[in-house]
Design a protein around this motif. Structure first.
Motif, PDB file in Angstrom:
ATOM      1  N   GLY A 250       0.834  -1.193   0.000  1.00  0.00           N
ATOM      2  CA  GLY A 250       0.000   0.000   0.000  1.00  0.00           C
ATOM      3  C   GLY A 250       0.870   1.244   0.000  1.00  0.00           C
ATOM      4  O   GLY A 250       2.034   1.217  -0.428  1.00  0.00           O
ATOM      5  N   SER A 251       0.297   2.345   0.522  1.00  0.00           N
ATOM      6  CA  SER A 251       1.077   3.578   0.591  1.00  0.00           C
ATOM      7  C   SER A 251       1.929   3.623   1.853  1.00  0.00           C
ATOM      8  O   SER A 251       2.814   4.469   1.982  1.00  0.00           O
TER       9      SER A 251
ATOM     10  N   MET B 257       0.083  -7.781  -0.296  1.00  0.00           N
ATOM     11  CA  MET B 257      -1.084  -7.424   0.515  1.00  0.00           C
ATOM     12  C   MET B 257      -1.540  -8.669   1.268  1.00  0.00           C
ATOM     13  O   MET B 257      -1.640  -9.745   0.683  1.00  0.00           O
TER      14      MET B 257
ATOM     15  N   ASN C 130      -8.707   4.317   4.438  1.00  0.00           N
ATOM     16  CA  ASN C 130      -8.872   5.449   3.509  1.00  0.00           C
ATOM     17  C   ASN C 130      -9.803   5.073   2.363  1.00  0.00           C
ATOM     18  O   ASN C 130      -9.760   5.655   1.286  1.00  0.00           O
TER      19      ASN C 130
ATOM     20  N   GLY D 160      -3.387  -1.340   5.814  1.00  0.00           N
ATOM     21  CA  GLY D 160      -4.372  -0.561   5.077  1.00  0.00           C
ATOM     22  C   GLY D 160      -5.690  -1.315   5.007  1.00  0.00           C
ATOM     23  O   GLY D 160      -5.742  -2.526   5.228  1.00  0.00           O
ATOM     24  N   ASP D 161      -6.764  -0.593   4.681  1.00  0.00           N
ATOM     25  CA  ASP D 161      -8.073  -1.256   4.601  1.00  0.00           C
ATOM     26  C   ASP D 161      -8.086  -2.302   3.491  1.00  0.00           C
ATOM     27  O   ASP D 161      -8.699  -3.362   3.631  1.00  0.00           O
ATOM     28  N   GLY D 162      -7.361  -2.041   2.402  1.00  0.00           N
ATOM     29  CA  GLY D 162      -7.312  -3.017   1.313  1.00  0.00           C
ATOM     30  C   GLY D 162      -6.637  -4.306   1.753  1.00  0.00           C
ATOM     31  O   GLY D 162      -7.156  -5.408   1.543  1.00  0.00           O
ATOM     32  N   SER D 163      -5.494  -4.188   2.383  1.00  0.00           N
ATOM     33  CA  SER D 163      -4.772  -5.367   2.871  1.00  0.00           C
ATOM     34  C   SER D 163      -5.580  -6.102   3.930  1.00  0.00           C
ATOM     35  O   SER D 163      -5.610  -7.331   3.959  1.00  0.00           O
TER      36      SER D 163
ATOM     37  N   SER E  40       6.086  -7.313  -1.581  1.00  0.00           N
ATOM     38  CA  SER E  40       5.061  -6.346  -1.176  1.00  0.00           C
ATOM     39  C   SER E  40       3.671  -6.950  -1.285  1.00  0.00           C
ATOM     40  O   SER E  40       2.826  -6.485  -2.048  1.00  0.00           O
TER      41      SER E  40
ATOM     42  N   GLY F 208     -10.058   2.494   0.285  1.00  0.00           N
ATOM     43  CA  GLY F 208      -9.546   2.025  -1.000  1.00  0.00           C
ATOM     44  C   GLY F 208      -8.041   2.027  -1.079  1.00  0.00           C
ATOM     45  O   GLY F 208      -7.351   2.018  -0.065  1.00  0.00           O
ATOM     46  N   PHE F 209      -7.580   2.066  -2.310  1.00  0.00           N
ATOM     47  CA  PHE F 209      -6.146   1.933  -2.584  1.00  0.00           C
ATOM     48  C   PHE F 209      -5.541   3.307  -2.834  1.00  0.00           C
ATOM     49  O   PHE F 209      -5.374   3.727  -3.975  1.00  0.00           O
ATOM     50  N   SER F 210      -5.189   3.984  -1.787  1.00  0.00           N
ATOM     51  CA  SER F 210      -4.595   5.308  -1.953  1.00  0.00           C
ATOM     52  C   SER F 210      -3.322   5.226  -2.802  1.00  0.00           C
ATOM     53  O   SER F 210      -3.058   6.068  -3.656  1.00  0.00           O
ATOM     54  N   SER F 211      -2.545   4.177  -2.574  1.00  0.00           N
ATOM     55  CA  SER F 211      -1.269   4.030  -3.289  1.00  0.00           C
ATOM     56  C   SER F 211      -1.491   3.902  -4.795  1.00  0.00           C
ATOM     57  O   SER F 211      -0.962   4.687  -5.590  1.00  0.00           O
ATOM     58  N   ILE F 212      -2.291   2.923  -5.170  1.00  0.00           N
ATOM     59  CA  ILE F 212      -2.457   2.645  -6.601  1.00  0.00           C
ATOM     60  C   ILE F 212      -3.336   3.718  -7.252  1.00  0.00           C
ATOM     61  O   ILE F 212      -3.171   4.041  -8.427  1.00  0.00           O
TER      62      ILE F 212
ATOM     63  N   MET G 246      -8.170  -8.202   2.513  1.00  0.00           N
ATOM     64  CA  MET G 246      -7.619  -9.358   1.812  1.00  0.00           C
ATOM     65  C   MET G 246      -7.285 -10.493   2.780  1.00  0.00           C
ATOM     66  O   MET G 246      -7.413 -11.662   2.438  1.00  0.00           O
TER      67      MET G 246
HETATM   68  C1  LIG Z   1      -1.606  -9.450  -3.206  1.00  0.00           C
HETATM   69  C2  LIG Z   1      -1.452  -8.113  -3.838  1.00  0.00           C
HETATM   70  N1  LIG Z   1      -2.321  -7.705  -4.786  1.00  0.00           N
HETATM   71  C3  LIG Z   1      -2.174  -6.502  -5.380  1.00  0.00           C
HETATM   72  C4  LIG Z   1      -1.161  -5.675  -5.038  1.00  0.00           C
HETATM   73  C5  LIG Z   1      -1.030  -4.317  -5.738  1.00  0.00           C
HETATM   74  N2  LIG Z   1      -1.295  -3.264  -4.749  1.00  0.00           N
HETATM   75  C6  LIG Z   1      -0.284  -2.624  -4.130  1.00  0.00           C
HETATM   76  S1  LIG Z   1      -0.828  -1.558  -2.991  1.00  0.00           S
HETATM   77  C7  LIG Z   1      -2.441  -1.914  -3.307  1.00  0.00           C
HETATM   78  C8  LIG Z   1      -3.552  -1.254  -2.535  1.00  0.00           C
HETATM   79  C9  LIG Z   1      -3.409  -1.407  -1.057  1.00  0.00           C
HETATM   80  O1  LIG Z   1      -4.542  -0.863  -0.425  1.00  0.00           O
HETATM   81  P1  LIG Z   1      -4.525  -0.522   1.099  1.00  0.00           P
HETATM   82  O2  LIG Z   1      -4.053  -1.699   1.875  1.00  0.00           O
HETATM   83  O3  LIG Z   1      -5.839   0.032   1.484  1.00  0.00           O
HETATM   84  O4  LIG Z   1      -3.386   0.581   1.236  1.00  0.00           O
HETATM   85  P2  LIG Z   1      -3.396   2.099   0.685  1.00  0.00           P
HETATM   86  O5  LIG Z   1      -2.900   2.045  -0.728  1.00  0.00           O
HETATM   87  O6  LIG Z   1      -4.757   2.652   0.778  1.00  0.00           O
HETATM   88  O7  LIG Z   1      -2.411   2.779   1.548  1.00  0.00           O
HETATM   89  C10 LIG Z   1      -2.537  -2.850  -4.332  1.00  0.00           C
HETATM   90  C11 LIG Z   1      -3.823  -3.347  -4.894  1.00  0.00           C
HETATM   91  C12 LIG Z   1      -0.276  -6.130  -4.037  1.00  0.00           C
HETATM   92  N3  LIG Z   1       0.765  -5.419  -3.626  1.00  0.00           N
HETATM   93  N4  LIG Z   1      -0.453  -7.326  -3.439  1.00  0.00           N
END
Ligand SMILES: Cc1ncc(C[n+]2csc(CCOP(=O)(O)OP(=O)(O)O)c2C)c(N)n1
Ligand SMILES: [Mg+2]
Length: 617
Positions: free
Chosen positions: A415-416, A442, A494, A466-469, A440, A496-500, A472
């Protein structure tokens, strides 16, 4: 003397008698085994583990997660102790593939014992078997080959006698280590054999501190003597070799500044006068300017990933040369370096002897000191941002950093956060910054945090996720409760995926697919999805609380630390408020043709920036 055991029983008896030793410190190498049982292992390894408690068994929720836990455990013990993982056949086995890649990329020893289809074949196709029309000598477990440093399949009981020592050689090799996969057909696991008693005797594997070639060492010493602007890049190998002390002495004696990769962060403590902090795409201005101008780069335990080399744009001095200290020849030869193939600690000590009397100029020292002072101010500024809720990620990092004491460890992966942490985290102990940035992945965060805690249960583990991780892979919260290993989880929501999302925009696009919002037509730009993370974490059994303001967050963090069980502090953070990049660039290829003007503009800038990419011959 013979001992009649099944293959599974023999594996359990053998693994519990393997030890590692380095610098006179001996450890039982395989401390336990994680697993989820199914028909592919319950009557084989499951039976053996139930009958022989010499190898402690742990139940996890997801096979990928247990490999993350095992990799994190190995990293937290500087590869001196590991965990094994057992699965059923089919999906249980292939669920481990991602974990295996994480371990191998990061050069972390994990032992994977997936169940496999019947060697005897007469009952095929069995439940969960993926058949092949071109060969019967194949199963989904062959997918582990490219992500394993050693791969084998046991077709006969006596093969263990030659396979298990190879398994151990690779796991304990600082050069070759990574995921080791021993595939175990379900029938073979249960077959008995008269194993020689000596096979199960205690065996100690010395983790060597290999030394470099002496002629190359002399050449390296000459290069250092003639260097005006040398820079050290400290990678993960410094930590794996427990070479922080040797590096600090080397930097003290020579005044050479040290920039750190993600895996190497914490090689020097943040307040060491030669430490210029993170280097590369997520680096500090000081480290990146020093890299740009350096006439000599000494890479220690680094594989020069694109995040470190700024996609080969980091080193712009036309006369720059490299010396690489690396236990793996594969890495020591990179960038046409003088390859000092050897253990980081042993080689640093020898090199220091060979360059006695060398030190950088006073002017260079002053420059380093100024970069450091400026950076401290920048970190203080970001830690002190008082953004109205949703608050900023930088503030959160600052507040967690203040909380951390002694052996407490921070865990993160994707993430970010990795970029912000690389820049902003003030490392107070080698190893207390635990970042999985080789893959890296998630989902590593909570599962990995569990491994770090298991490696040293006395410490507090801070998992930033992060909320995305979290969405997952959060289920190992349940494992942490079951096993009694407390984690302090901070969930940065946040939406969603602030980083991407940010990356998408920097490539001229609009961040499609990176918001957790309701669909409206062909966009996700409706209201934020009503995910209640506090209820979610509480429903798994964690102590959970929401914090909105900076003050609430600090109080929640303190309260969480007092909890006896795993805690989750949920804090909404700003999607837009970002820590900037400093003096670096990352090659993310931009569409060569597009109907969208911002993409065309991004492509023009991209082509310009790429001109700085170098190849070292
Ligand atoms: C298993 C996996 N799938 C996809 C990615 C690509 N990717 C990198 S960061 C990210 C989003 C992460 O979201 P979040 O955890 O909410 O962190 P934020 O970006 O919001 O800080 C994605 C999809 C990854 N690193 N690992
Ligand atoms: Mg997010």
């Amino acid at each position: 003397m013979k001992r009649r055991l099944t293959v599974a029983q023999a594996i359990v008896a053998y693994l519990q008698n393997q030890y590692s030793v380095r610098d006179g410190k001996e450890f039982r190498f395989i401390e336990g085994i994680f697993g989820i049982f199914g028909h592919g292992n319950v009557a084989g390894l499951g039976q053996a583990l139930e009958q022989d408690r010499g190898l402690k068994y742990h139940l996890c929720r997801n096979e990928q997660a247990m490999v993350h836990t095992a990799a994190a455990f190995a990293k937290a013990t500087f590869r001196m102790r590991i965990l094994a993982c057992t699965t059923s056949i089919g999906p249980g086995a292939t669920n481990m593939l991602t974990g295996a890649a994480v371990a191998t990329v990061n050069r972390l020893p994990v032992l994977l014992l997936p169940g496999d289809i019947f060697a005897r074949r007469n009952v095929a196709p069995v439940l969960q078997q993926l058949e092949s029309g071109s060969s019967q000598d194949i199963s989904v477990n062959d997918c582990f080959k490219p992500v394993s440093r050693y791969w084998d399949r046991m077709q006969r009981p006596e093969q263990l006698l030659t396979a298990l020592p190879e398994v151990m050689r690779v796991l304990t090799s600082p050069v070759e280590t990574g995921a080791v996969t021993l595939s175990l057909p379900q029938d073979v696991q249960t077959e008995a054999y008269d194993y020689p008693e000596e096979f199960f005797c205690k065996r100690i594997w010395v983790i060597p501190r290999s030394r470099p070639d002496q002629a190359l060492l002399k050449q390296a010493a000459n290069w250092i003597h003639s260097a005006q602007k040398p820079l050290i890049i400290a990678g993960g190998g410094v930590l794996y070799s427990e070479a922080s002390g040797a590096l600090a002495k080397f930097a003290d004696a020579t005044g050479i500044p040290v920039g750190e990769t993600q895996a190497g962060k914490g090689s020097l403590l943040y307040n060491h006068p030669q430490e210029v902090g993170a280097i590369g795409v997520t680096g500090t201005p000081g480290a990146n300017i020093l890299a740009r101008e350096a006439d000599l780069v000494i890479g220690i335990g680094t594989r020069y990933s694109d995040f470190t080399s700024a996609s080969k744009t980091a080193f712009q001095n036309p006369n720059v040369r490299f010396i690489n200290i690396n236990v793996a020849e594969f890495d020591s030869y990179k960038h046409a370096a003088v390859p000092l193939t050897g253990d980081a600690r042993a080689t640093l000590e020898e090199l220091q002897g060979a360059i006695a009397g060398y030190a950088v100029s006073d002017g260079y020292r002053l420059k380093i000191a100024n970069f450091r002072a400026d950076w401290e101010k920048e970190v203080d500024r970001i830690y002190a941002i008082r953004k109205e809720p949703p608050i900023s990620q930088g503030e959160i990092i600052g507040l967690v950093n203040i909380m951390v004491q002694g052996e407490d460890t921070l865990v993160n992966a994707a993430g970010s956060l990795p970029g912000d942490l690389h820049k902003l985290w003030r490392t107070k102990r080698p190893g207390n910054y635990h970042m999985e940035y080789g893959y890296s992945c998630m989902g590593y965060e909570i599962a990995g945090g569990l491994g770090v805690k298991m490696a040293d249960p006395k410490r507090e583990v801070y998992v930033l996720v992060g909320d995305g991780s979290y969405l997952m892979m959060a289920q190992e919260i349940v494992t942490s409760l079951q096993e009694g290993y407390k984690l302090n989880i901070v969930l940065l929501d946040n939406h969603g995926f602030s980083s991407i999302g940010g990356l998408s925009r920097s490539c001229g696009n609009e961040g499609m697919g990176t918001n957790y919002r309701y669909r409206r037509g062909d966009r996700y730009d409706g209201d934020v999805l009503p995910v209640d993370f506090v209820s979610n974490a509480a429903s798994l059994g964690a102590w959970a609380i929401r914090a909105k303001t900076r003050e609430e967050f600090a109080a929640a963090l303190a309260e969480a630390r007092k909890q006896p069980r795993t805690s989750v502090v949920v804090v909404e953070t700003s999607y837009e408020q970002r820590v900037p990049g400093y003096e670096s660039w990352w090659d993310v290829a931009i569409a060569e043709v597009s109907e969208i003007e911002p993409v065309r503009e991004a492509r023009r800038k991209y082509e310009e920036a790429r001109k700085k990419e170098r190849i070292f011959f």
